[in-house]
Motif scaffolding. Sequence first.
Motif, mmCIF file in Angstrom:
data_model
loop_
_atom_site.group_PDB
_atom_site.id
_atom_site.type_symbol
_atom_site.label_atom_id
_atom_site.label_comp_id
_atom_site.label_asym_id
_atom_site.label_seq_id
_atom_site.Cartn_x
_atom_site.Cartn_y
_atom_site.Cartn_z
ATOM 1 N N ARG A 177 0.833 -1.189 0.000
ATOM 2 C CA ARG A 177 0.000 0.000 0.000
ATOM 3 C C ARG A 177 0.878 1.253 0.000
ATOM 4 N NH1 ARG A 177 -2.639 -0.354 6.115
ATOM 5 N NH2 ARG A 177 -0.767 0.276 7.278
ATOM 6 N N ARG A 178 0.296 2.320 -0.529
ATOM 7 C CA ARG A 178 0.970 3.620 -0.508
ATOM 8 C C ARG A 178 -0.037 4.663 -0.068
ATOM 9 N NH1 ARG A 178 4.354 5.023 -5.512
ATOM 10 N NH2 ARG A 178 6.008 4.078 -4.266
ATOM 11 N N ALA A 179 0.242 5.238 1.082
ATOM 12 C CA ALA A 179 -0.596 6.310 1.602
ATOM 13 C C ALA A 179 -0.099 7.652 1.059
ATOM 14 C CB ALA A 179 -0.562 6.313 3.124
ATOM 15 N N PRO A 180 -0.961 8.663 1.026
ATOM 16 C CA PRO A 180 -0.543 9.973 0.512
ATOM 17 C C PRO A 180 0.668 10.502 1.269
ATOM 18 C CG PRO A 180 -2.919 9.902 0.767
ATOM 19 C CD PRO A 180 -2.389 8.637 1.374
ATOM 20 N N GLY A 181 1.694 10.904 0.529
ATOM 21 C CA GLY A 181 2.881 11.471 1.137
ATOM 22 C C GLY A 181 3.804 10.481 1.800
ATOM 23 N N LYS A 182 3.530 9.195 1.655
ATOM 24 C CA LYS A 182 4.350 8.178 2.293
ATOM 25 C C LYS A 182 4.909 7.219 1.260
ATOM 26 C CE LYS A 182 2.007 8.280 6.761
ATOM 27 N NZ LYS A 182 1.365 7.455 7.827
ATOM 28 N N GLN A 183 5.916 6.468 1.678
ATOM 29 C CA GLN A 183 6.484 5.463 0.797
ATOM 30 C C GLN A 183 5.602 4.216 0.781
ATOM 31 O OE1 GLN A 183 10.565 4.786 2.030
ATOM 32 N NE2 GLN A 183 11.290 6.443 0.723
ATOM 33 N N ARG A 184 5.745 3.468 -0.277
ATOM 34 C CA ARG A 184 5.029 2.198 -0.382
ATOM 35 C C ARG A 184 5.515 1.246 0.703
ATOM 36 N NH1 ARG A 184 6.030 -0.266 -5.972
ATOM 37 N NH2 ARG A 184 8.055 -0.704 -5.016
ATOM 38 N N GLU A 185 4.598 0.519 1.307
ATOM 39 C CA GLU A 185 4.973 -0.443 2.331
ATOM 40 C C GLU A 185 4.309 -1.791 2.073
ATOM 41 O OE1 GLU A 185 3.839 0.948 6.222
ATOM 42 O OE2 GLU A 185 1.719 1.166 5.687
ATOM 43 N N LEU A 186 5.026 -2.819 2.501
ATOM 44 C CA LEU A 186 4.542 -4.182 2.340
ATOM 45 C C LEU A 186 3.540 -4.486 3.448
ATOM 46 C CD1 LEU A 186 4.694 -6.997 1.043
ATOM 47 C CD2 LEU A 186 6.695 -7.450 2.472
ATOM 48 N N VAL A 187 2.353 -4.891 3.071
ATOM 49 C CA VAL A 187 1.286 -5.144 4.027
ATOM 50 C C VAL A 187 1.229 -6.620 4.415
ATOM 51 C CG1 VAL A 187 -1.202 -5.040 4.419
ATOM 52 C CG2 VAL A 187 -0.061 -3.211 3.143
ATOM 53 N N ALA A 188 1.246 -7.502 3.414
ATOM 54 C CA ALA A 188 1.123 -8.931 3.701
ATOM 55 C C ALA A 188 1.668 -9.727 2.530
ATOM 56 C CB ALA A 188 -0.333 -9.301 3.951
ATOM 57 N N THR A 189 2.241 -10.888 2.840
ATOM 58 C CA THR A 189 2.720 -11.787 1.806
ATOM 59 C C THR A 189 2.179 -13.185 2.047
ATOM 60 O OG1 THR A 189 4.717 -12.340 3.057
ATOM 61 C CG2 THR A 189 4.883 -10.533 1.482
ATOM 62 N N ILE A 190 2.103 -13.954 0.967
ATOM 63 C CA ILE A 190 1.717 -15.358 1.065
ATOM 64 C C ILE A 190 2.534 -16.148 0.059
ATOM 65 C CG2 ILE A 190 -0.255 -15.065 -0.512
ATOM 66 C CD1 ILE A 190 -1.697 -17.197 1.279
ATOM 67 N N THR A 191 3.133 -17.233 0.530
ATOM 68 C CA THR A 191 3.924 -18.065 -0.349
ATOM 69 C C THR A 191 3.051 -19.104 -1.038
ATOM 70 O OG1 THR A 191 4.411 -19.732 1.325
ATOM 71 C CG2 THR A 191 5.864 -17.796 1.245
ATOM 72 N N SER A 192 3.648 -19.827 -1.967
ATOM 73 C CA SER A 192 2.905 -20.872 -2.676
ATOM 74 C C SER A 192 2.473 -21.992 -1.730
ATOM 75 C CB SER A 192 3.739 -21.438 -3.819
ATOM 76 O OG SER A 192 4.974 -21.916 -3.334
ATOM 77 N N SER A 193 3.178 -22.134 -0.615
ATOM 78 C CA SER A 193 2.808 -23.163 0.360
ATOM 79 C C SER A 193 1.847 -22.650 1.415
ATOM 80 C CB SER A 193 4.071 -23.711 1.031
ATOM 81 O OG SER A 193 4.777 -22.672 1.670
ATOM 82 N N GLY A 194 1.508 -21.348 1.313
ATOM 83 C CA GLY A 194 0.520 -20.793 2.227
ATOM 84 C C GLY A 194 1.075 -20.096 3.442
ATOM 85 N N TYR A 195 2.392 -19.970 3.507
ATOM 86 C CA TYR A 195 2.979 -19.251 4.638
ATOM 87 C C TYR A 195 2.693 -17.765 4.477
ATOM 88 C CZ TYR A 195 6.427 -17.273 7.792
ATOM 89 O OH TYR A 195 7.036 -16.550 8.786
ATOM 90 N N THR A 196 2.284 -17.128 5.577
ATOM 91 C CA THR A 196 1.920 -15.719 5.516
ATOM 92 C C THR A 196 2.778 -14.876 6.449
ATOM 93 O OG1 THR A 196 0.221 -16.031 7.220
ATOM 94 C CG2 THR A 196 -0.470 -16.241 4.919
ATOM 95 N N ASN A 197 2.864 -13.598 6.113
ATOM 96 C CA ASN A 197 3.590 -12.659 6.955
ATOM 97 C C ASN A 197 2.901 -11.307 6.830
ATOM 98 O OD1 ASN A 197 5.540 -11.940 8.789
ATOM 99 N ND2 ASN A 197 7.096 -11.493 7.255
ATOM 100 N N TYR A 198 2.948 -10.519 7.929
ATOM 101 C CA TYR A 198 2.186 -9.277 7.955
ATOM 102 C C TYR A 198 2.988 -8.118 8.513
ATOM 103 C CZ TYR A 198 -1.854 -12.324 7.356
ATOM 104 O OH TYR A 198 -2.751 -13.250 6.874
ATOM 105 N N LEU A 199 2.645 -6.931 8.051
ATOM 106 C CA LEU A 199 3.123 -5.697 8.648
ATOM 107 C C LEU A 199 2.613 -5.660 10.094
ATOM 108 C CD1 LEU A 199 4.389 -2.825 8.011
ATOM 109 C CD2 LEU A 199 2.051 -2.115 7.487
ATOM 110 N N ASP A 200 3.453 -5.232 11.012
ATOM 111 C CA ASP A 200 3.068 -5.251 12.422
ATOM 112 C C ASP A 200 1.751 -4.522 12.685
ATOM 113 O OD1 ASP A 200 6.393 -5.121 13.958
ATOM 114 O OD2 ASP A 200 5.187 -6.788 13.208
ATOM 115 N N SER A 201 1.551 -3.407 12.031
ATOM 116 C CA SER A 201 0.375 -2.588 12.324
ATOM 117 C C SER A 201 -0.939 -3.200 11.843
ATOM 118 C CB SER A 201 0.540 -1.193 11.725
ATOM 119 O OG SER A 201 0.642 -1.270 10.310
ATOM 120 N N VAL A 202 -0.875 -4.259 11.044
ATOM 121 C CA VAL A 202 -2.107 -4.892 10.556
ATOM 122 C C VAL A 202 -2.304 -6.296 11.125
ATOM 123 C CG1 VAL A 202 -1.912 -3.558 8.420
ATOM 124 C CG2 VAL A 202 -1.199 -5.969 8.433
#
Length: 115
Positions: free
Chosen positions: A38-63
């Motif tokens: 995601r990219r908020a106004p005036g901010k840099q793009r940040e990674l929110v969540a990822t999912i691998t082909s095996s279903g492993y997930t990872n999240y930004l702390d704030s979400v």
Amino acid sequence: QVQLVESGGGLVQAGGSLRLSCLASGSISMINPMAWYRRAPGKQRELVATITSSGYTNYLDSVKGRFTISRDNAKNTVYLQMNSLKPEDTAVYYCYAHWSLNNYWGQGTQVTVSS
């Protein structure tokens, strides 16, 4: 070549929910990883969540605890379920895929959370 099309953004009140969808032009079963940024106004793009082909997930702390990323390989679709939305979640959300040494991005979908 992978084309990604996001949908599901919109305007929601704080505390509400939205589900974003990312439809890929082909099979996603081997794409690793897929993600939402995601990219908020005036901010840099940040990674929110990822999912691998095996279903492993990872999240930004704030979400963590509020957002859930998932994938349906049969539908060539990745989802981002967003609950308990906050005004600071307001941003353009982008779908991302890494495939065959290339990075692919969707056009983005706007999420606006009003207080």
